[in-house]
Design a protein around this motif. Structure first.
Motif, PDB file in Angstrom:
ATOM      1  N   SER A   1      14.304  39.116  32.523  1.00  0.00           N
ATOM      2  CA  SER A   1      13.453  40.088  31.829  1.00  0.00           C
ATOM      3  C   SER A   1      13.666  41.259  32.927  1.00  0.00           C
ATOM      4  O   SER A   1      13.491  41.296  34.125  1.00  0.00           O
ATOM      5  CB  SER A   1      12.166  39.887  31.315  1.00  0.00           C
ATOM      6  OG  SER A   1      12.112  38.610  30.605  1.00  0.00           O
TER       7      SER A   1
ATOM      8  N   ALA B   1      11.854  45.597  32.821  1.00  0.00           N
ATOM      9  CA  ALA B   1      10.998  46.569  31.843  1.00  0.00           C
ATOM     10  C   ALA B   1      11.476  48.139  32.380  1.00  0.00           C
ATOM     11  O   ALA B   1      11.699  48.305  33.545  1.00  0.00           O
ATOM     12  CB  ALA B   1       9.391  46.195  32.485  1.00  0.00           C
TER      13      ALA B   1
ATOM     14  N   PRO C   1       5.843  40.817  30.072  1.00  0.00           N
ATOM     15  CA  PRO C   1       5.232  42.239  30.013  1.00  0.00           C
ATOM     16  C   PRO C   1       3.776  42.459  31.178  1.00  0.00           C
ATOM     17  O   PRO C   1       3.425  43.181  31.359  1.00  0.00           O
ATOM     18  CB  PRO C   1       4.600  42.178  28.584  1.00  0.00           C
ATOM     19  CG  PRO C   1       5.630  41.367  28.013  1.00  0.00           C
ATOM     20  CD  PRO C   1       5.790  40.054  28.854  1.00  0.00           C
TER      21      PRO C   1
ATOM     22  N   ALA D   1       4.757  44.384  34.008  1.00  0.00           N
ATOM     23  CA  ALA D   1       4.920  45.768  33.748  1.00  0.00           C
ATOM     24  C   ALA D   1       3.465  46.630  33.518  1.00  0.00           C
ATOM     25  O   ALA D   1       3.086  47.349  34.112  1.00  0.00           O
ATOM     26  CB  ALA D   1       5.663  46.334  32.536  1.00  0.00           C
TER      27      ALA D   1
ATOM     28  N   ILE E   1       6.360  51.747  27.402  1.00  0.00           N
ATOM     29  CA  ILE E   1       7.022  50.511  28.210  1.00  0.00           C
ATOM     30  C   ILE E   1       7.884  49.783  27.267  1.00  0.00           C
ATOM     31  O   ILE E   1       7.250  49.498  26.038  1.00  0.00           O
ATOM     32  CB  ILE E   1       6.034  49.423  28.842  1.00  0.00           C
ATOM     33  CG1 ILE E   1       4.964  50.327  29.786  1.00  0.00           C
ATOM     34  CG2 ILE E   1       6.562  48.384  29.662  1.00  0.00           C
ATOM     35  CD1 ILE E   1       3.823  49.466  30.347  1.00  0.00           C
TER      36      ILE E   1
ATOM     37  N   VAL F   1      10.295  46.144  27.095  1.00  0.00           N
ATOM     38  CA  VAL F   1      10.659  45.037  27.939  1.00  0.00           C
ATOM     39  C   VAL F   1      11.676  44.283  27.322  1.00  0.00           C
ATOM     40  O   VAL F   1      11.722  44.101  25.971  1.00  0.00           O
ATOM     41  CB  VAL F   1       9.435  43.918  28.191  1.00  0.00           C
ATOM     42  CG1 VAL F   1       9.877  42.743  28.879  1.00  0.00           C
ATOM     43  CG2 VAL F   1       8.329  44.853  28.587  1.00  0.00           C
ATOM     44  N   TYR F   2      12.874  44.229  28.218  1.00  0.00           N
ATOM     45  CA  TYR F   2      13.870  43.423  27.671  1.00  0.00           C
ATOM     46  C   TYR F   2      13.712  41.949  27.962  1.00  0.00           C
ATOM     47  O   TYR F   2      13.483  41.711  29.207  1.00  0.00           O
ATOM     48  CB  TYR F   2      15.436  43.945  28.240  1.00  0.00           C
ATOM     49  CG  TYR F   2      16.369  42.838  28.146  1.00  0.00           C
ATOM     50  CD1 TYR F   2      16.892  42.045  29.140  1.00  0.00           C
ATOM     51  CD2 TYR F   2      17.244  43.019  26.970  1.00  0.00           C
ATOM     52  CE1 TYR F   2      17.862  40.991  28.986  1.00  0.00           C
ATOM     53  CE2 TYR F   2      18.231  42.164  26.743  1.00  0.00           C
ATOM     54  CZ  TYR F   2      18.778  41.212  27.703  1.00  0.00           C
ATOM     55  OH  TYR F   2      19.643  40.273  27.641  1.00  0.00           O
TER      56      TYR F   2
ATOM     57  N   HIS G   1      11.602  43.248  23.631  1.00  0.00           N
ATOM     58  CA  HIS G   1      11.716  44.464  22.407  1.00  0.00           C
ATOM     59  C   HIS G   1      13.118  44.620  22.113  1.00  0.00           C
ATOM     60  O   HIS G   1      13.435  45.875  21.739  1.00  0.00           O
ATOM     61  CB  HIS G   1      11.184  45.630  23.317  1.00  0.00           C
ATOM     62  CG  HIS G   1       9.721  45.482  23.388  1.00  0.00           C
ATOM     63  ND1 HIS G   1       9.177  46.008  24.545  1.00  0.00           N
ATOM     64  CD2 HIS G   1       8.574  44.688  22.685  1.00  0.00           C
ATOM     65  CE1 HIS G   1       7.731  45.714  24.566  1.00  0.00           C
ATOM     66  NE2 HIS G   1       7.528  44.838  23.726  1.00  0.00           N
TER      67      HIS G   1
ATOM     68  N   PHE H   1       2.979  49.488  25.054  1.00  0.00           N
ATOM     69  CA  PHE H   1       4.231  48.822  24.719  1.00  0.00           C
ATOM     70  C   PHE H   1       4.961  49.308  23.660  1.00  0.00           C
ATOM     71  O   PHE H   1       4.118  49.761  22.684  1.00  0.00           O
ATOM     72  CB  PHE H   1       4.086  47.258  24.777  1.00  0.00           C
ATOM     73  CG  PHE H   1       3.866  46.664  26.237  1.00  0.00           C
ATOM     74  CD1 PHE H   1       4.824  46.074  26.833  1.00  0.00           C
ATOM     75  CD2 PHE H   1       2.541  46.738  26.721  1.00  0.00           C
ATOM     76  CE1 PHE H   1       4.569  45.657  28.246  1.00  0.00           C
ATOM     77  CE2 PHE H   1       2.270  46.197  27.896  1.00  0.00           C
ATOM     78  CZ  PHE H   1       3.248  45.797  28.832  1.00  0.00           C
TER      79      PHE H   1
ATOM     80  N   ASN I   1       2.350  37.323  26.201  1.00  0.00           N
ATOM     81  CA  ASN I   1       3.774  37.705  26.151  1.00  0.00           C
ATOM     82  C   ASN I   1       4.404  38.161  24.823  1.00  0.00           C
ATOM     83  O   ASN I   1       5.650  38.693  24.866  1.00  0.00           O
ATOM     84  CB  ASN I   1       4.592  36.450  26.838  1.00  0.00           C
ATOM     85  CG  ASN I   1       4.416  36.204  28.140  1.00  0.00           C
ATOM     86  OD1 ASN I   1       4.070  37.320  28.758  1.00  0.00           O
ATOM     87  ND2 ASN I   1       4.866  34.981  28.768  1.00  0.00           N
TER      88      ASN I   1
ATOM     89  N   ARG J   1       0.134  45.649  22.830  1.00  0.00           N
ATOM     90  CA  ARG J   1       1.237  46.624  23.662  1.00  0.00           C
ATOM     91  C   ARG J   1       0.368  47.694  24.392  1.00  0.00           C
ATOM     92  O   ARG J   1       1.017  48.325  25.141  1.00  0.00           O
ATOM     93  CB  ARG J   1       2.087  47.066  22.581  1.00  0.00           C
ATOM     94  CG  ARG J   1       2.843  46.249  21.690  1.00  0.00           C
ATOM     95  CD  ARG J   1       3.824  46.822  20.648  1.00  0.00           C
ATOM     96  NE  ARG J   1       4.665  46.058  20.202  1.00  0.00           N
ATOM     97  CZ  ARG J   1       4.478  45.214  19.093  1.00  0.00           C
ATOM     98  NH1 ARG J   1       3.629  45.343  18.403  1.00  0.00           N
ATOM     99  NH2 ARG J   1       5.278  44.274  18.553  1.00  0.00           N
TER     100      ARG J   1
END
Length: 686
Positions: free
Chosen positions: A515, A517, A577, A580, A610, A612-613, A616, A645, A674, A679
């Protein structure tokens, strides 16, 4: 016997060859430097131009919302008595006189009839008489604006003002800003509309680009051009007056990306895209449609303007010719001087005995540092010019065999040591660069070239070397690299380096199923600081913010400056997340301390978005940045000084969370779930 001519050729040809090679290298480097300067100059122009366009739009939308909430307007809507209408007319006239930006300020009722209209002419507001008011029900902007929900802003395309079904002369570029108004029961009672005199915006753009820039609309027509005759072609149905018609390939390249720079046969093109529509604003159905491959009309693309500059091929050719002429002139003079010096030297050498052959070399006739080393490694000759380059006299090298290694930069000692062993062989020519330390500790770059020397009988006499100072060239190369990849104000990576690092980080995250961010940070109310305290304080503020942000991340993460007051943080290899969120909290705690500049103590806050890979989305770099940008705007909408988020529109509404003030004392920050539903958060405000 050696002849004077032979000695001359032995001296002149190598030096001339090296000089010509150096001149070519210098010309190439000079050309690249000039082109980089031109590219940077053009890119700066379009950046300033696009900023001028965007900055002209935002205040108009604010003025419109102010008018839509005006008490006298709502009183007139509820009870259109002569007294209330008089109050409304007076308020709108005062507004027009104060702003001096709007050609017309109007209330148009739900039937399309103008109820109140204030024209700004000859430097003052003028109330239009009731018998001069017109019905605008058939105009596209009325129908489009009335469809909007209360609070939404309609923005029309830029076009020329039309009065009595004719284009008004002299031309008046107009952008219409409108929003619906309702009565107390919620029924729409028409629209309030501002006719913004777009020439103000276009003149601001022209000033920012020194009059050389162009502005094109979505269909490729010129709104602003160095050639006035090319402007407003779409208003007269002249399709040939568009970049899309004159240069289809170039227009295709421009619309395919938000920004870019291309060198073509016809010169250097640079562009940047401006999207004037913000959240809650809508474009116009009156935007010209676009013809498809078969001639059918397709839906208009997203509303945008293109800020474009063009440097012709003649300009680029002129730069090249100027450099060639300059280098050729200097080279011719130097070759003449070297030829004369070589001939004089050859004549002097002819007078020397053959037994002194090993000392016959170029010495003080050049600024280079010349040496001659015997087959056994003994230093036979060391030119006095070495003192100009190394800071040490020639006899210092004679007295200590390892003196060169002693003054070599520690990182280059192994390289030089290996090369000195190479001197003992009869190998071919060798060239390399290394650093030395001057007596005062200054570092200087040396370019070293050496080759074997043979006597008339073919015996190996050792190696002759020539070294020169290339410190300025190295510094120039480093400066060019710095300009290309780092922000000049803060020293942080710029947008280009950010994209490189983010592409790599996203590729590795996908490959190793990790992951990451991406945090989009924007200073709250930064424009107010620039406007009230000046850009110098604003620049100092940005530098300090950059330093504080760097202290909030790990060494493997990245913080970059991508806009005026916009920063991006890339967090590699996070667990979720919550990591981040913790970094966002660390940023808030760090920024909570006031920033002191001269006599000013500033409390600065940020809004953070933010993404997040892969939570998102399994997206590319640009999509991930757009999501972080959208999340940042959500944080601003939530009250600023907050983080948010990315929220998928298909998911439930964004949930807010906050942390206690203990977070600033090092207490455990509450972790975020998570799932992408939780968000947003905001720091505790003392």
């Amino acid at each position: 016997m050696r002849t004077t001519r032979g000695l001359f050729l032995r001296v002149f040809l190598p030096v001339a060859t090296a000089l010509v090679g150096g001149a070519l290298a210098f010309a190439h480097l000079e050309l690249q430097t000039k082109l980089i300067e031109l590219h940077t100059h053009e890119y700066t122009h379009v950046k300033l131009g696009s900023a001028a366009l965007a900055n002209s739009i935002e205040p108009v939308a604010r003025d419109l919302m102010y008018l839509s909430q005006n008490s006298s307007l709502h009183q007139a809507v509820e009870r259109p008595t002569p007294e209330n209408m008089a109050h409304l007319t007076e308020d709108l006239s005062s507004f027009s006189n104060a702003k001096r930006l709007y050609d017309q300020v109007r209330w148009i009722d739900e039937t399309g009839m103008e109820v109140v209209r204030i024209d700004f002419a000859q430097g003052k507001a003028k109330v239009v008489a009731p018998d001069k008011l017109q019905n605008k029900a058939q105009r596209y902007y009325f129908a489009d604006a009335l469809k909007r929900n209360p609070g939404e802003v309609f923005i029309s395309p830029v076009d020329l003002n039309i009065e009595q079904d004719k284009i008004e002369e002299p031309y008046k570029p107009m952008i219409r800003f409108a929003t619906p108004i309702t009565d107390s029961s919620g029924k729409k009672r028409g629209i309030v509309i501002l006719n913004y005199y777009g020439n103000e915006m276009l003149q601001a753009y022209s000033k920012a680009t020194s009059g050389l820039g162009m502005v094109l609309n979505t269909a490729g027509y010129w709104l602003k051009s160095p050639e006035a005759a090319d402007e407003w072609g779409f208003m007269f149905g002249r399709t040939e007056l568009s970049l899309a018609a004159r240069s289809p390939a170039m227009w295709k390249a421009i619309v395919s990306s938000d920004s870019g720079q291309i060198t073509r046969d016809d010169g250097l093109w640079t562009w940047e895209t401006v999207y004037p529509l913000q959240a809650g604003q809508k474009s116009s159905s009156g935007t010209p449609a676009v013809s498809g491959p078969s001639g059918q009309q397709t839906a208009a693309p997203p509303y945008f303007w293109k800020a474009v500059t063009h440097q012709s091929a003649e300009v680029l050719s002129g730069i090249r010719q100027a450099i060639v002429l300059k280098v050729a002139s200097v080279l011719s003079l130097l070759l003449a001087l070297i030829a004369w010096g070589s001939w004089k030297l050859a004549r002097a050498w002819k007078l020397l005995a053959d037994s002194e052959e090993k000392y016959q070399t170029i010495s003080d006739f050049t600024y280079n540092w010349e040496t001659w080393i015997s087959p056994t490694g003994e230093l036979l000759f060391n030119s006095s010019s070495c003192e100009k380059i190394t800071g040490y006299r020639a006899d210092a090298f004679q007295g200590e065999s390892n003196f060169l290694l002693r003054i070599t930069h520690p990182d280059d000692v192994a390289l030089v040591s290996e090369h000195l062993k190479f001197h003992l062989t009869q190998a071919e020519r060798c060239e390399f660069s290394f650093r030395i330390l001057l007596p005062d500790g200054t570092v200087r770059w040396i370019e070293h070239a050496c080759l074997p020397v043979f006597g008339q009988g073919g015996q190996f006499l050792g190696r002759r070397a020539s070294s020169r100072d290339i410190t300025e060239r190295k510094m120039a190369e480093e400066q060019i690299r710095q300009l290309a990849y780092f922000d000049a104000l803060t020293g942080l990576p710029n947008r280009r380096m950010l994209y490189d690092r983010l592409h790599l980080a996203l590729t590795q995250a996908k490959r190793f199923e990790r992951s990451l961010a991406l945090m989009f940070l924007d200073l709250d109310y930064f424009k107010n600081i620039n406007d009230t305290l000046g850009h110098e304080v604003g620049d100092q503020l940005l530098k300090e913010v950059a330093k504080r942000l760097e202290h909030c991340i790990r060494s493997g993460d990245t913080v970059a400056r991508v806009g005026g007051d916009e920063f991006i943080i890339v967090l590699n290899e996070i667990t979720g997340p919550q990591d981040a969120a913790q970094v966002a909290q660390k940023v808030f705690v760090t920024m909570a301390e006031p920033l002191h500049f001269d006599k000013h103590a500033l409390n600065v806050t940020l809004s953070i978005g933010i993404a997040v890979y892969p939570i998102h989305g399994n997206d590319d770099v640009r999509s991930l940045m757009k999501k972080a940008d959208a999340a940042m705007y959500a944080a601003k909408s939530a009250g600023r000084n907050a983080y948010s988020f990315f929220a998928d529109p298909s998911q439930p509404s964004t949930q807010h969370s906050s942390v206690s003030s203990a977070a600033s004392d090092g207490a455990q920050v509450p972790s975020h779930d998570n799932t992408p539903d939780q968000r947003t958060g905001s720091p505790n405000k003392a």
